[in-house]
Design a protein around this motif. Structure first.
Motif, PDB file in Angstrom:
ATOM      1  N   ILE A   1      42.792  42.104  42.881  1.00  0.00           N
ATOM      2  CA  ILE A   1      41.752  43.128  42.940  1.00  0.00           C
ATOM      3  C   ILE A   1      41.409  43.628  41.539  1.00  0.00           C
ATOM      4  O   ILE A   1      40.240  43.804  41.175  1.00  0.00           O
ATOM      5  CB  ILE A   1      42.198  44.300  43.830  1.00  0.00           C
ATOM      6  N   ALA A   2      42.433  43.861  40.734  1.00  0.00           N
ATOM      7  CA  ALA A   2      42.213  44.347  39.369  1.00  0.00           C
ATOM      8  C   ALA A   2      41.413  43.338  38.562  1.00  0.00           C
ATOM      9  O   ALA A   2      40.539  43.699  37.766  1.00  0.00           O
ATOM     10  CB  ALA A   2      43.544  44.639  38.704  1.00  0.00           C
ATOM     11  N   THR A   3      41.703  42.053  38.767  1.00  0.00           N
ATOM     12  CA  THR A   3      40.973  41.006  38.048  1.00  0.00           C
ATOM     13  C   THR A   3      39.498  40.994  38.462  1.00  0.00           C
ATOM     14  O   THR A   3      38.595  40.862  37.628  1.00  0.00           O
ATOM     15  CB  THR A   3      41.590  39.632  38.310  1.00  0.00           C
ATOM     16  N   GLU A   4      39.259  41.132  39.766  1.00  0.00           N
ATOM     17  CA  GLU A   4      37.883  41.146  40.260  1.00  0.00           C
ATOM     18  C   GLU A   4      37.119  42.350  39.707  1.00  0.00           C
ATOM     19  O   GLU A   4      35.935  42.247  39.336  1.00  0.00           O
ATOM     20  CB  GLU A   4      37.874  41.168  41.780  1.00  0.00           C
ATOM     21  N   ILE A   5      37.806  43.495  39.655  1.00  0.00           N
ATOM     22  CA  ILE A   5      37.167  44.694  39.099  1.00  0.00           C
ATOM     23  C   ILE A   5      36.833  44.479  37.627  1.00  0.00           C
ATOM     24  O   ILE A   5      35.751  44.855  37.161  1.00  0.00           O
ATOM     25  CB  ILE A   5      38.086  45.915  39.269  1.00  0.00           C
ATOM     26  N   ARG A   6      37.737  43.865  36.894  1.00  0.00           N
ATOM     27  CA  ARG A   6      37.516  43.630  35.472  1.00  0.00           C
ATOM     28  C   ARG A   6      36.319  42.688  35.260  1.00  0.00           C
ATOM     29  O   ARG A   6      35.478  42.919  34.391  1.00  0.00           O
ATOM     30  CB  ARG A   6      38.770  43.048  34.832  1.00  0.00           C
ATOM     31  N   GLU A   7      36.249  41.638  36.078  1.00  0.00           N
ATOM     32  CA  GLU A   7      35.132  40.697  35.960  1.00  0.00           C
ATOM     33  C   GLU A   7      33.807  41.359  36.331  1.00  0.00           C
ATOM     34  O   GLU A   7      32.782  41.142  35.671  1.00  0.00           O
ATOM     35  CB  GLU A   7      35.384  39.492  36.865  1.00  0.00           C
ATOM     36  N   LEU A   8      33.826  42.188  37.383  1.00  0.00           N
ATOM     37  CA  LEU A   8      32.612  42.889  37.808  1.00  0.00           C
ATOM     38  C   LEU A   8      32.150  43.876  36.743  1.00  0.00           C
ATOM     39  O   LEU A   8      30.952  43.972  36.445  1.00  0.00           O
ATOM     40  CB  LEU A   8      32.858  43.615  39.132  1.00  0.00           C
ATOM     41  N   SER A   9      33.102  44.589  36.151  1.00  0.00           N
ATOM     42  CA  SER A   9      32.734  45.556  35.106  1.00  0.00           C
ATOM     43  C   SER A   9      32.172  44.829  33.891  1.00  0.00           C
ATOM     44  O   SER A   9      31.247  45.328  33.225  1.00  0.00           O
ATOM     45  CB  SER A   9      33.941  46.407  34.713  1.00  0.00           C
TER      46      SER A   9
END
Length: 217
Positions: free
Chosen positions: A193-201
Motif C-alpha cells: 500500500i505504501a508503495t502504491e501511495i508513493r507511486e500515486l503521489s
C-alpha cells in the motif's frame, strides 16, 4: 460567474446602435416626405423607422435594468464616474424612448414634439453614448485583466501547495515502506500500500508540475 468581457460585448452591442438610430430618427423627423418616399440611398423609411425604434428600445433597456443584471451576474459594480455617465445616457435617451412608445400619435409626430430634437441627437446623446462606451470598454477590460491575473496567481499558489503536499506524502510513504520492511512478513501488505501511495503521489506531482509549466508560458 459571467466574465466582464461578456458584459462589455453584450452591453456594447445593445447600446452602440442607438447612436445611428437617433440620427436616423432625426433625419426622418425632419423630412416631411419621409413617410411617403424612400431616402436618397433607396432605403425604405418605414424599415429605417422600425429598426431605429428597436435599437432605441434595446439601448434604453440595457442602460437600465439590463446592465444591472449583467453586472450583478459578474459580481462587479461600475465606478461612480462611469455610473454617472451611464445615468446621463439613460436620461438623454428617455425622451426618444417615451416618444416612440406613445400610441396617441405617430412616432415621427411624437419625436417632432421633443424640444431641440436636433441638439439632443447630434450634440448631446451621440457624444455622451460614445464617451460612455469608450470608458466602459476600457474599465471592464482592465478589471477583467486584474481578475485573470488574480485567478492565475491563486492557481499558481494552489498548485505549489499541492506539490508540497505531494512531496510530503511521497516522503511519508517511503518511511512507511522502511518501517514495514522492519517488521517482516506482517508488514508486507502495508508495504504494498505504501508503495502504491508513493507511486500515486509521484504521478500527481508530475501532473501538477506540468500544469504549473503551462501557466508559466
Amino acid at each position: 460567474m459571467t466574465s466582464l468581457t461578456d458584459v462589455q460585448n453584450t452591453a456594447f452591442m445593445a447600446i452602440g446602435p442607438s447612436r445611428i438610430a437617433a440620427l436616423s430618427l432625426l433625419a426622418l423627423a425632419q423630412d416631411q416626405r419621409g413617410q411617403d418616399q424612400g431616402g436618397q440611398d433607396g432605403s425604405d423609411p418605414q424599415t429605417v423607422l422600425d429598426l431605429s425604434v428597436q435599437r432605441i428600445a434595446a439601448a434604453h433597456a440595457m442602460l437600465g435594468e439590463g446592465l444591472d443584471g449583467l453586472l450583478h451576474a459578474s459580481g462587479y459594480s461600475l465606478p461612480p464616474d462611469l455610473a454617472a455617465r451611464r445615468q446621463a445616457c439613460l436620461e438623454m435617451l428617455s425622451p426618444l424612448h417615451r416618444a416612440l412608445s406613445q400610441t396617441d400619435a405617430g412616432p415621427l409626430d411624437s419625436l417632432r414634439r421633443i424640444p431641440d430634437l436636433a441638439g439632443l441627437c447630434l450634440y448631446r446623446l451621440e457624444p455622451a453614448v460614445s464617451g460612455f462606451l469608450k470608458q466602459m470598454v476600457q474599465i471592464l477590460h482592465e478589471a477583467q485583466q486584474d481578475r485573470d491575473s488574480t485567478r492565475e496567481k491563486g492557481m499558481r499558489e494552489t498548485i505549489a501547495s499541492a506539490e508540497d503536499v505531494g512531496r510530503n506524502i511521497k516522503f511519508i510513504s517511503f518511511n512507511a515502506s522502511i518501517e514495514a520492511a522492519r517488521i517482516g512478513d506482517m508488514g508486507k501488505g502495508f508495504a504494498v500500500i505504501a508503495t502504491e501511495i508513493r507511486e500515486l503521489s509521484g504521478k500527481t506531482q508530475t501532473l501538477l508540475e506540468e500544469i504549473s509549466g503551462y501557466l508559466r508560458h
